[in-house]
Design a protein around this motif. Structure first.
Motif, PDB file in Angstrom:
ATOM      1  N   ALA A 286       0.830  -1.208   0.000  1.00 39.40           N
ATOM      2  CA  ALA A 286       0.000   0.000   0.000  1.00 39.40           C
ATOM      3  C   ALA A 286       0.865   1.258   0.000  1.00 39.40           C
ATOM      4  O   ALA A 286       0.580   2.230  -0.721  1.00 39.40           O
ATOM      5  CB  ALA A 286      -0.930  -0.016   1.208  1.00 39.40           C
ATOM      6  N   LEU A 287       1.921   1.246   0.781  1.00 34.83           N
ATOM      7  CA  LEU A 287       2.825   2.403   0.807  1.00 34.83           C
ATOM      8  C   LEU A 287       3.513   2.597  -0.541  1.00 34.83           C
ATOM      9  O   LEU A 287       3.701   3.735  -0.996  1.00 34.83           O
ATOM     10  CB  LEU A 287       3.860   2.222   1.917  1.00 34.83           C
ATOM     11  CG  LEU A 287       3.327   2.276   3.358  1.00 34.83           C
ATOM     12  CD1 LEU A 287       4.444   1.975   4.348  1.00 34.83           C
ATOM     13  CD2 LEU A 287       2.714   3.641   3.654  1.00 34.83           C
ATOM     14  N   GLU A 288       3.871   1.505  -1.183  1.00 38.66           N
ATOM     15  CA  GLU A 288       4.499   1.622  -2.500  1.00 38.66           C
ATOM     16  C   GLU A 288       3.516   2.171  -3.537  1.00 38.66           C
ATOM     17  O   GLU A 288       3.904   2.943  -4.417  1.00 38.66           O
ATOM     18  CB  GLU A 288       5.034   0.259  -2.945  1.00 38.66           C
ATOM     19  CG  GLU A 288       6.268  -0.186  -2.174  1.00 38.66           C
ATOM     20  CD  GLU A 288       6.871  -1.436  -2.749  1.00 38.66           C
ATOM     21  OE1 GLU A 288       6.178  -2.111  -3.546  1.00 38.66           O
ATOM     22  OE2 GLU A 288       8.029  -1.738  -2.429  1.00 38.66           O
ATOM     23  N   TYR A 289       2.247   1.768  -3.443  1.00 39.63           N
ATOM     24  CA  TYR A 289       1.251   2.302  -4.375  1.00 39.63           C
ATOM     25  C   TYR A 289       1.064   3.808  -4.165  1.00 39.63           C
ATOM     26  O   TYR A 289       0.973   4.573  -5.135  1.00 39.63           O
ATOM     27  CB  TYR A 289      -0.079   1.580  -4.188  1.00 39.63           C
ATOM     28  CG  TYR A 289      -1.187   2.143  -5.048  1.00 39.63           C
ATOM     29  CD1 TYR A 289      -1.220   1.890  -6.416  1.00 39.63           C
ATOM     30  CD2 TYR A 289      -2.189   2.938  -4.489  1.00 39.63           C
ATOM     31  CE1 TYR A 289      -2.225   2.421  -7.215  1.00 39.63           C
ATOM     32  CE2 TYR A 289      -3.192   3.463  -5.277  1.00 39.63           C
ATOM     33  CZ  TYR A 289      -3.212   3.205  -6.639  1.00 39.63           C
ATOM     34  OH  TYR A 289      -4.200   3.736  -7.423  1.00 39.63           O
ATOM     35  N   LEU A 290       1.020   4.242  -2.915  1.00 37.33           N
ATOM     36  CA  LEU A 290       0.914   5.674  -2.642  1.00 37.33           C
ATOM     37  C   LEU A 290       2.139   6.421  -3.158  1.00 37.33           C
ATOM     38  O   LEU A 290       2.028   7.534  -3.692  1.00 37.33           O
ATOM     39  CB  LEU A 290       0.743   5.901  -1.137  1.00 37.33           C
ATOM     40  CG  LEU A 290      -0.570   5.391  -0.519  1.00 37.33           C
ATOM     41  CD1 LEU A 290      -0.558   5.596   0.989  1.00 37.33           C
ATOM     42  CD2 LEU A 290      -1.775   6.088  -1.146  1.00 37.33           C
ATOM     43  N   PHE A 291       3.294   5.807  -3.008  1.00 37.01           N
ATOM     44  CA  PHE A 291       4.510   6.434  -3.522  1.00 37.01           C
ATOM     45  C   PHE A 291       4.467   6.539  -5.044  1.00 37.01           C
ATOM     46  O   PHE A 291       4.872   7.556  -5.624  1.00 37.01           O
ATOM     47  CB  PHE A 291       5.725   5.622  -3.079  1.00 37.01           C
ATOM     48  CG  PHE A 291       7.025   6.119  -3.628  1.00 37.01           C
ATOM     49  CD1 PHE A 291       7.609   7.273  -3.137  1.00 37.01           C
ATOM     50  CD2 PHE A 291       7.663   5.434  -4.655  1.00 37.01           C
ATOM     51  CE1 PHE A 291       8.808   7.739  -3.651  1.00 37.01           C
ATOM     52  CE2 PHE A 291       8.859   5.894  -5.176  1.00 37.01           C
ATOM     53  CZ  PHE A 291       9.434   7.049  -4.669  1.00 37.01           C
ATOM     54  N   TYR A 292       3.960   5.494  -5.704  1.00 33.66           N
ATOM     55  CA  TYR A 292       3.844   5.526  -7.166  1.00 33.66           C
ATOM     56  C   TYR A 292       2.886   6.631  -7.611  1.00 33.66           C
ATOM     57  O   TYR A 292       3.161   7.355  -8.578  1.00 33.66           O
ATOM     58  CB  TYR A 292       3.367   4.170  -7.672  1.00 33.66           C
ATOM     59  CG  TYR A 292       2.932   4.181  -9.116  1.00 33.66           C
ATOM     60  CD1 TYR A 292       3.857   4.316 -10.144  1.00 33.66           C
ATOM     61  CD2 TYR A 292       1.580   4.064  -9.454  1.00 33.66           C
ATOM     62  CE1 TYR A 292       3.457   4.340 -11.464  1.00 33.66           C
ATOM     63  CE2 TYR A 292       1.180   4.082 -10.772  1.00 33.66           C
ATOM     64  CZ  TYR A 292       2.116   4.223 -11.774  1.00 33.66           C
ATOM     65  OH  TYR A 292       1.719   4.254 -13.079  1.00 33.66           O
ATOM     66  N   CYS A 293       1.763   6.770  -6.927  1.00 35.77           N
ATOM     67  CA  CYS A 293       0.814   7.843  -7.267  1.00 35.77           C
ATOM     68  C   CYS A 293       1.457   9.214  -7.075  1.00 35.77           C
ATOM     69  O   CYS A 293       1.213  10.143  -7.859  1.00 35.77           O
ATOM     70  CB  CYS A 293      -0.444   7.718  -6.414  1.00 35.77           C
ATOM     71  SG  CYS A 293      -1.423   6.234  -6.746  1.00 35.77           S
ATOM     72  N   PHE A 294       2.276   9.333  -6.066  1.00 40.83           N
ATOM     73  CA  PHE A 294       2.917  10.622  -5.801  1.00 40.83           C
ATOM     74  C   PHE A 294       3.924  10.981  -6.891  1.00 40.83           C
ATOM     75  O   PHE A 294       3.931  12.103  -7.405  1.00 40.83           O
ATOM     76  CB  PHE A 294       3.594  10.582  -4.435  1.00 40.83           C
ATOM     77  CG  PHE A 294       4.420  11.798  -4.130  1.00 40.83           C
ATOM     78  CD1 PHE A 294       3.824  13.029  -3.917  1.00 40.83           C
ATOM     79  CD2 PHE A 294       5.802  11.706  -4.069  1.00 40.83           C
ATOM     80  CE1 PHE A 294       4.588  14.154  -3.647  1.00 40.83           C
ATOM     81  CE2 PHE A 294       6.573  12.819  -3.801  1.00 40.83           C
ATOM     82  CZ  PHE A 294       5.960  14.045  -3.588  1.00 40.83           C
ATOM     83  N   SER A 297       2.411  12.179 -10.189  1.00 41.12           N
ATOM     84  CA  SER A 297       1.647  13.426 -10.203  1.00 41.12           C
ATOM     85  C   SER A 297       2.478  14.569 -10.770  1.00 41.12           C
ATOM     86  O   SER A 297       3.712  14.536 -10.784  1.00 41.12           O
ATOM     87  CB  SER A 297       1.189  13.770  -8.784  1.00 41.12           C
ATOM     88  OG  SER A 297       2.305  13.999  -7.940  1.00 41.12           O
TER      89      SER A 297
END
Length: 453
Positions: A286-294, A297
């Motif tokens: 989940a943290l990696e997915y949030l990092f990818y979204c960031f 952007s």
């Protein structure tokens, strides 16, 4: 696939490869291949009904034990005294902390700094047993291991350690001849493995403890060793728990801290440990997915561009300070006023032949390479482009325009040759061949170049 996703995937691949490299020796402990080096029953039980071997003792009759002082706790005194009573012909040495440091300082001074830098006392207790076995030979026994029978049959092999569960070897009971190559490799590897893994139990196990010894043992036997250099394995039933076992066990593990208790308790709650591992893995994903979204952007890209511009400004300022900023330019600056003299200057200096000579090829350098190639369609009904590269072709030759008063026979310009050929084509056949084309004025040539562009 987005560029950011590719970077994250390749970063994971690199991380996995690096972890495999670090844990390769640890992974080799998974297959249990100790039985090929195991001590056989008839080797260590000469009174059994099997074949008997009359092998001489090659390990010195010395028993080594360690403690911080000579005041051994009562819980271990019985086992200690049993080893002394069963082996009156053996030399017994109890290595205290003071004796151990003096020995290292005198015999292995190169290791003294590492010795003093060990964070936990048990690390020094582990290290000294390797050094004394390499230096003197003999048998090392932990104080919580008491002797229940004579150790003479174990003296017939060059070196031995005991198997531990679930895999690997332990360092609580070991024996060796002096200068054995395995223990030489052990003491030479201690400095390399001195790392802080933040968890005390893991730090001790990997730096000097049983896990460290197991890794070195795997490395030692990886490419094969001669029979005289083999390290034989004392199996669990030979170690304790049976009538032919050599040792009895008292309460020990005095060096264990709270983290060791927690780690060992995981073995009693395997289901909860597995569920907890999956939960941790999901949190990481989940943290990696949030990092990818960031990183995908536009806000992140703006930050990166801003940081890059700041560093670029700093770098350019530093180069300017060192007067090296001109090295980044492709060519030095050009004064175009000297290349393109005005029409007024041409009229004023008309009588001076040196000033009248102009290199029209410099015009093309001013216009730039991107303007030298113009694409046009061959016909209105054609989609095939034709590249007009006239300017580059003309720039390959220097065109010199001389004074109007001079004869046109001295003109060397390819443009005049083109004019003559064009004029001859446009002249009727009755025109005398001696008629020459009119010389173009410099302003007309420049205008023609402008029209082409």
């Amino acid at each position: 696939m987005k560029k950011e996703l590719k970077v994250i995937i390749w970063a994971h691949v690199a991380l996995v490869i690096y972890l495999l490299y670090l844990c390769f020796d640890l992974l080799t402990l998974i297959p249990d291949d100790m039985f090929s080096d195991a001590l056989l029953d008839f080797e260590i039980n000469p009174n059994s009904n099997g074949p008997k071997l009359n092998k001489p003792a090659i390990i010195p009759k010395i028993i080594h034990q360690t403690y911080k002082t000579t005041d051994v706790p009562d819980v271990w005194k019985q086992g200690q005294q049993a080893c002394i009573n069963l082996h009156p012909d053996y030399k017994y040495i109890l290595w205290t902390d003071e004796m151990a440091r003096e020995f290292i300082e005198e015999e292995y001074n190169w290791f003294l700094e590492t010795w003093d830098n060990y964070k936990y006392p048990i690390q020094r207790a582990d290290a000294i047993r390797y050094f004394v076995l390499f230096h003197y030979g003999g048998i090392y026994i932990d104080l919580d291991d008491g002797c229940r029978r004579k150790l003479d049959p174990l003296l017939t092999v060059p070196a031995f350690v005991r198997k531990t569960l679930p895999t690997g070897i332990s360092n609580d009971v070991m024996g060796s001849v002096p200068r054995h190559p395995f223990f030489l490799k052990v003491i030479e590897s201690l400095e390399k493995y001195q790392r802080n893994w933040f968890v005390p139990y893991i730090t001790i196990m990997i730096s000097t403890g049983p896990l460290f010894l197991s890794l070195i043992w795997k490395q030692f036997k990886r490419w094969g060793v001669p029979e005289a250099g083999k390290v034989r394995i004392l199996m669990p039933d030979q170690y304790k728990g049976t009538k032919n076992s050599y040792f009895t066990i008292a309460s020990g593990s005095s060096w264990h801290m709270g983290d060791a208790t927690f780690i060992k308790s995981l073995a009693n709650h395997l289901v909860l440990a597995v569920i907890g591992g999956f939960c941790i893995a999901l949190i990481i994903l989940a943290l990696e997915y949030l990092f990818y979204c960031f990183v995908s952007s536009s806000y992140f890209k703006k930050i990166v561009n801003k940081i890059f511009s700041i560093f670029w400004s700093i770098a350019m300022g530093f180069l300017r300070f060192l007067h090296l900023d001109k090295l980044l330019c492709d060519s030095p600056s050009t004064d175009y006023s000297e290349i393109l003299p005005s029409h007024k200057n041409n009229n004023n200096n008309n009588n001076n032949s040196d000033n009248n000579k102009t290199k029209l090829s410099s015009i093309f350098n001013i216009l730039g390479h991107h303007q030298s190639k113009i694409k046009r369609r061959a016909r209105k009904d054609s989609n095939l482009p034709i590249e007009i590269d006239i300017l580059d072709k003309l720039s390959d030759q220097t065109i010199i325009i001389e004074d109007h008063n001079k004869s046109t026979d001295n003109l060397l310009s390819p443009i005049n040759d083109i004019n003559e050929s064009n004029h001859s084509l446009s002249t009727p056949p009755s025109t005398p061949p001696s008629q020459k084309s009119k010389v173009l004025d410099p302003e007309a040539i420049m205008k023609m170049n402008d029209d082409l562009v």
